[in-house]
Design a protein around this motif. Structure first.
Motif, short mmCIF file in Angstrom:
data_model
loop_
_atom_site.label_atom_id
_atom_site.label_comp_id
_atom_site.label_asym_id
_atom_site.label_seq_id
_atom_site.Cartn_x
_atom_site.Cartn_y
_atom_site.Cartn_z
N ASP A 228 0.85 -1.18 0.00
CA ASP A 228 0.00 0.00 0.00
C ASP A 228 0.89 1.23 0.00
O ASP A 228 1.55 1.49 0.99
CB ASP A 228 -0.92 -0.02 1.22
N GLU B 260 -7.15 -7.80 -11.67
CA GLU B 260 -7.74 -6.94 -10.64
C GLU B 260 -6.79 -5.81 -10.27
O GLU B 260 -7.21 -4.66 -10.10
CB GLU B 260 -8.05 -7.75 -9.39
N ARG C 198 -7.46 -1.85 -10.56
CA ARG C 198 -7.37 -0.90 -9.44
C ARG C 198 -6.38 0.22 -9.74
O ARG C 198 -6.16 1.08 -8.91
CB ARG C 198 -6.94 -1.62 -8.17
#
Lengths: 307, 359, 574
Positions: C444, C472, C476
């Motif tokens: 992150d 995915e 994102r």
């Protein structure tokens, strides 16, 4: 001055001969992937059995045979432990040396009692006509005993006969570099390792016999005093190649001889410092500060067939 | 033609470590008895001497514990480095470096130095010197890829040589030469650098026993219960994956081997700071190599480190009494010890197989 | 291949007959009651997904492993090898998936290890009959993988074997090399020898094989003459579901796309629409150069850009710099020249930790060696890089918290493990890869994910999961870089594909353009793709399929133009 030089060369060669022989064997073991630290023990056992055999039979030649038998026995123990039972090669090496030291000391007390081994039948120097009159090199190389000449011949034969360009030498290198591939090529990996360890045992025992029967004609406790370890170090300093190992042995021999020659040369050199020099030298060689060096890839790695 | 089926394994029960240990003990006891008899000693006398030497008096127990402590320190260090994937063969050299530094430090202290200052300084000097000795090998490994097995092995001989040089040269640590009888060893350390006894004047047991016990316990806790322990383990199993995950691989390896050397150096300092309080050639008595063997046999378990150290420590001091009291040659003790170690090493594969590590 | 007496009686004895072979490793049954027959004069394909037991079968025939139960017969005689030497003595030759060459020896020395009489004559004969020539003086370690493979095959042929086993031999070969190898197999069979080709690529099977056996989960799922087994029937046997249920990327991993294109049908492609995001691109590699120890360039001015939300593939024959590219990205190797930036952070010489902080996730090619620590638990492998978050009493590791966090990840990523304390090594390859991917995707922010051969060695289910996760991540907004030797996988998965050749990267090719496969194929052989290199002056060499294999050191200088000018990514139309 020239006398000192003579003595230095002769002393250097005298110390280098057993070293050469033992490291020729050790080099083979390591090329095949077995870190054979027990050379010291093999030499010591060889020296002891050689002295015992010579004393019992009255013949130095019989002593050489008993030395060989004893060296092979120790080598067999090393091979069974490190190749078949895949025990740690460092543990087995160091411990076999301790066992050999304990065993020969105990045996000497039992067999020789007090002073019986102070004088055993041995080999006398056999100067080669003409050649031994050469300056410096003559006395150094050509005034050895029959066993000494044999030792030199065996060393040379091993270096040339088992070089990589020979089929056997190639097999040894393949086994030490990549045992799985060697196995898939149909080479008997374990048999090759057994063979080199046994060969190392034989030549180390010969080196031990040379110490006891050619040089001092006697056996004393711990007569090898670390020469076997020095042989391992010579292989490392020679970076696992034959001729550099020979050079390292000669260099180590001369350095040791310097201990005795130094006073005559008027040099004050600490004897323990000279003793340590070979190890420092090997450390420099192996640390990559002087060129590159690489141990056989499978050194100390036992072979297990698998996928 | 049917190939051999998966064999039934009635032998597998024999592979339990305790069975193997008992077998090895039996063999060595038998061998020891044979050696004693062959040397012309009555076995009962010998056994009494051995027992006396191990447990017979506070003196013998203290000696045994001191030996065990030295072995445990070296083997504990070995286990730390081993966790980080490095094999420290160099206990002997690190022990020598530690002893040398401890002697130099102790002798440099003023004669009236208090124990509270003298002992810690001496021990710390030993730890640092041993750590530095090992760190040399660690750096060669992390920066140049040189096998630490070979460098630490070589550094052993250099360490032993350094002690030799130091005690032979008057300019260094040798005691003043007054006659040809003067031994090549250092002067005695000042009283403030002597390790305090911990079990009364009867027993030679010193604080080294406590130091070793603390080292074993702290190491066990760090390896088992902290992040550092897990990181060391990861580096030991896979340096490349650990690097990928952001672990400081070189630092962990250098630290691991450094601690190993430090503990061996500490052991060396303790030997120098124990009676007769001098640095002499061969002061290490091969402890470095025996400690290595203990570490290798314990295979990372610190409980095993403690157990094997105690076993060999008591055997050693029992063996000494065997020589003194029963006249059995020292070499027979050496033989028995080596055979015991070889038996354990030889059966390791067997006991591994039992736990199904064969795949 | 030695000429065999072609008497009818002899022809009826099968070359290899396997009866009810079973082999277990611990609790895992790798092979369960497997029987098959290989006739002489044929190429018999053993098909199956990864983990189906193909390699185990290979090792059993080759003598590296012994079966638990079951028998083998070779030309009618009982055959029970106890070691590889027995297989050699029985005139069986094997070409292993992982090369059996001693890297520090020369090619000639490796051949001499076989200790065959008349070696020189044999080498000449193989060169004459199969056109396989070698530089005997070269050190194996210095050779590209393609050439090593050739050495390996020559080594097998030198023995004039009665049975030749090849275990996934084409994985490291370019299209031309693959074609040549398959022809060699065919030729051996046509001369009366028997060939067992172990593969997971249906295309190879269709082109070369006579008969096939399909393994699934260690059992024989089916088999027979290939004339009666079209791809529609082979696929369900292999993976337990029909070909229609596979998306193109999955079909690619079993070589099905190639096959269907050969037979004329086409599959729809579903490209991802990248998220439109301003600012610097997710990953920018500029003029990267890595020199090998011998002075050659492993990477030679490679440049590449991955936009946010975009999946970019790197195709190419193995050994053309892809491994070095990933090593530089992962931080295990410092480049000699050039820069790498993730987002707006320059990470050219950053530590792995700094790379992670910058948002670069890496899935290494060698999962066992670089991706995880197999001996440690799943939880440890997930959190090793951030153990600081799991502290108790300031000093101790809070294993309970780690376990809880790991449990969450296991559930979220559908990772099949007994629990967070299970050692990584006890997981299947697919689940291991899911753990690695889960860890890297948990960054992150995640700016870019670089994955090397992310689906190699995985079964179809795991491949599907890995593909979904990567899509995915792109959806994102992360950039995704995929290095793969499975061209079909890249064509189906990626928005753009660049080709690595001799340390350089080509200009991107749009996989959705009609002749994308052919263009990429040419680029893999070093031919300049004129149209895709329009930004720089095209220096064009003969771009033909008959060019020498790129791995051949005798190939003239690299004709590919430098490709520094890469236009910013343009979203492909859906």
């Amino acid at each position: 001055m020239s006398a000192v030089l003579d003595e230095l060369a002769a002393g250097g060669v005298r110390l280098a001969v057993p070293l050469l022989l033992a490291s020729a064997g050790e080099l083979l073991s390591e090329r095949a992937g077995v870190l054979n630290l027990s050379v010291e023990g093999m030499m010591l056992t060889g020296a002891f059995a050689g002295a015992a055999g010579a004393l019992a039979s009255g013949s130095a030649a019989v002593g050489v045979l008993t030395a060989l038998a004893a060296g092979l026995t120790v080598a067999l123990l090393q091979a069974v432990l490190s190749v078949t039972l895949r025990a740690d090669q460092i543990v087995t090496g160091i411990t076999i040396n301790a066992l050999a030291l304990g065993g020969t000391t105990y045996g000497a007390r039992l067999l020789f009692g007090d002073g019986a081994a102070d004088s055993v039948p041995g080999f006398d120097p056999m100067p080669v006509p003409v050649l031994h009159d050469l300056p410096v090199l003559g006395p150094a190389l050509f005034e050895q005993s029959a066993l000494g000449y044999l030792a030199c011949a065996v060393t040379g034969a091993l270096a040339v006969g088992l070089a990589r360009r020979t089929p056997w030498g190639l097999a040894i290198d393949a086994v030490g570099e990549d045992a799985t591939t060697a196995d898939r090529c149909g080479l008997p990996v374990r048999a090759v390792r057994y063979a080199v360890v046994l060969l190392t045992g034989a030549v180390s025992a010969l080196a031990g016999a040379q110490l006891a029967l050619s040089e001092v004609h006697a056996f004393s406790d711990n007569i090898t005093a670390g020469i076997g370890y020095l042989a391992v170090v010579a292989v490392i300093a020679g970076r696992w190649r034959a001729w550099p190992t020979v050079l390292a042995c000669l260099f180590f021999g001369v350095v040791q001889a310097l201990q005795f020659a130094a006073p005559a040369l008027g040099l004050h050199v600490s004897a323990p410092l000279l003793t340590t020099l070979p190890y420092l030298f090997a450390l420099l060689a192996v640390s990559g500060l002087v060129g590159r060096s690489r141990a056989p890839a499978a050194l100390t790695v036992p072979f297990v067939r698998g996928t | 033609m049917t190939l051999s089926l998966a064999p039934p394994r009635p032998l597998s029960r024999l592979r339990h470590p305790s069975v193997l240990a008992a077998g090895a003990a039996l063999v060595t006891v038998g061998l020891g008895a044979a050696l004693v008899v062959a040397a012309g000693t009555d076995p009962a006398t010998a056994w009494a001497a051995l027992e006396e030497g191990m447990f017979g008096s506070p003196y013998s127990v203290g000696t045994s514990l001191n030996s065990a402590a030295v072995l445990a320190l070296i083997a504990t260090g070995f286990s730390v480095a081993h966790r980080a994937g490095l094999v420290n063969v160099g206990g002997e050299g690190q022990l020598c470096a530690g002893g040398l530094a401890a002697a130099a430090t102790g002798l440099a202290l003023p004669p009236q130095v208090p124990t509270a200052l003298g002992v810690p300084l001496t021990l710390v000097a030993g730890f640092l010197a041993g750590g530095l000795w090992a760190w040399l090998a660690a750096v060669l490994r992390t920066r140049r890829g040189t096998s630490e097995v070979i460098t630490t092995l070589l550094l052993n001989f250099v360490g032993v040589g350094a002690v030799s040089v130091a005690v032979h040269e008057e300019g260094l640590l040798r005691q003043p030469v007054t006659s040809s009888e003067t031994l090549p060893q250092s002067e005695a350390l000042p009283a403030g650098a002597h390790l305090p006894l911990i079990a009364g004047a009867e027993s030679p047991a010193t604080v080294i026993v406590a130091v070793a016990a603390v080292a074993v316990v702290v190491t066990a806790v760090v390896l088992r219960f902290t992040g550092t322990g897990l990181r060391l383990t990861a580096v030991g199993h896979s340096p490349s994956a650990s690097a990928r995950l952001g672990l400081p691989v070189a630092r962990l390896q250098e630290g691991g081997l450094g601690v190993a050397g430090g503990l061996a150096g500490l052991a060396g300092a303790c030997l120098v700071a124990t009676a007769p309080y001098v640095l002499a050639e061969h002061f290490s008595s091969g402890y470095g190599f025996t400690g290595l063997v203990v570490g290798l046999l314990a295979r990372g378990s610190l409980i095993a480190v403690a157990a094997v150290s105690l076993l060999l420590g008591f055997l050693t001091s029992g063996g000494i009494n065997l020589q003194l009291a029963a006249g059995v040659p020292a070499s027979s003790v050496q033989i028995v010890q080596s055979v015991l170690v070889l038996l354990i090493a030889a059966t390791m594969l067997w006991s591994n197989r039992r736990t199904g590590a064969a795949t | 291949m030695r000429a065999r007496p072609a008497s009818p009686a002899a022809a009826r004895v099968p070359a290899l007959e396997i009866r009810r072979l079973t082999k277990s490793f611990g609790a895992v049954r790798a092979l369960d009651d497997v029987s098959l027959v290989v006739e002489s004069g044929t190429v018999h394909c053993v098909l199956g997904e990864n983990g189906a037991g193909k390699s185990t079968l290979c090792h059993l025939i080759g003598g590296s492993l012994a079966p638990d139960t079951g028998t083998l017969r070779l030309y009618g005689k009982p055959y029970a090898p106890r070691r590889p030497a027995d297989a050699l003595a029985a005139e069986i030759a094997m070409v292993h998936q992982h090369f059996s060459l001693v890297p520090t020896l020369t090619v000639g020395e490796n051949l001499r290890l076989l200790r065959l009489p008349d070696l020189a004559r044999r080498v000449d004969r193989v060169a004459d009959e199969y056109g396989l020539t070698l530089d005997l003086g070269a050190r194996v370690a210095d050779l590209p993988v393609g050439v090593r493979q050739r050495v390996e095959i020559v080594k097998a042929l030198l023995r004039e074997p009665r049975l030749l086993l090849l275990d996934e031999p084409t994985g490291v070969l370019d299209p031309v090399g693959t074609e040549a190898l398959l022809k060699t197999c065919r030729r051996i069979a046509d001369r009366g020898g028997a060939v067992v080709l172990i593969t997971h690529k249906l295309g190879e099977v269709a082109r070369t094989g006579d008969t096939a056996t399909v393994l699934r989960g260690g059992r024989v799922a089916g088999g027979g003459p290939l004339a009666e087994l079209p791809a529609e029937r082979l696929v369900p046997l292999m993976i337990g579901r029909s070909a229609d249920s596979l998306d193109p990327a999955l079909s690619g991993t079993i070589g099905l796309t190639e096959l269907t294109e050969l037979t004329g049908s086409s599959m729809s492609k579903t490209p991802q629409a990248p998220a439109d995001r301003p600012g610097p691109s997710a990953l920018r590699v500029h003029a990267l150069t890595v020199r090998g120890t011998d002075g050659t360039h492993a990477l030679d001015g490679a440049s590449l850009e991955v936009g946010h939300g975009e999946i970019v593939g790197v195709a190419g024959v193995e050994g053309n710099g892809q491994s070095e590219l990933l090593a530089v990205l992962g931080g295990s190797r410092a480049p000699d020249e050039g820069t790498v930036a993730v987002g707006d952070t320059d990470i050219t010489r950053a530590t792995p930790r700094q790379r992670t902080d910058a948002g670069l996730g890496v899935v290494p090619e060698d999962r066992h060696h670089d991706g995880c620590v197999p001996a440690l638990s799943v939880a440890a492998n997930l959190f090793l890089g951030r153990l600081g978050q799991f502290r108790r009493a300031g000093l101790f590791l809070d294993r309970r918290a780690m376990r809880r966090a790991a449990d969450t990840v296991l559930t979220a990523h559908d990772i099949r493990a007994e629990g967070p304390d299970t050692p990584m090594s006890a997981l299947s390859g697919g689940n291991q890869q899911k753990v690695v991917l889960a860890r890297e995707l948990a960054l992150d922010p995640l700016v870019c994910l670089a994955a090397a051969q992310p689906t190699r060695g995985l079964d179809v289910g795991a491949v599907h999961a890995v593909h979904s996760r990567m899509r995915e991540a792109a959806a994102r907004g992360a950039g995704v870089l995929v290095v793969s030797s499975e061209l079909d996988e890249l064509l189906a998965l990626c928005d753009r594909v660049v080709v690595a050749y001799r340390g350089r990267l080509s200009a991107p090719v749009d996989p959705h353009e009609p002749a994308a496969r052919e263009r990429i194929g040419r680029l893999m052989l070093g031919a300049a793709a004129e149209d895709s290199a329009r930004a720089s002056a095209p220096t064009v060499a003969a771009p033909t399929l008959t060019a020498p294999a790129p791995a051949d050191p005798a190939t003239p200088a690299d004709p590919a133009p430098p490709t520094e000018a890469i236009t910013p990514p343009t979203p492909p139309t859906a």
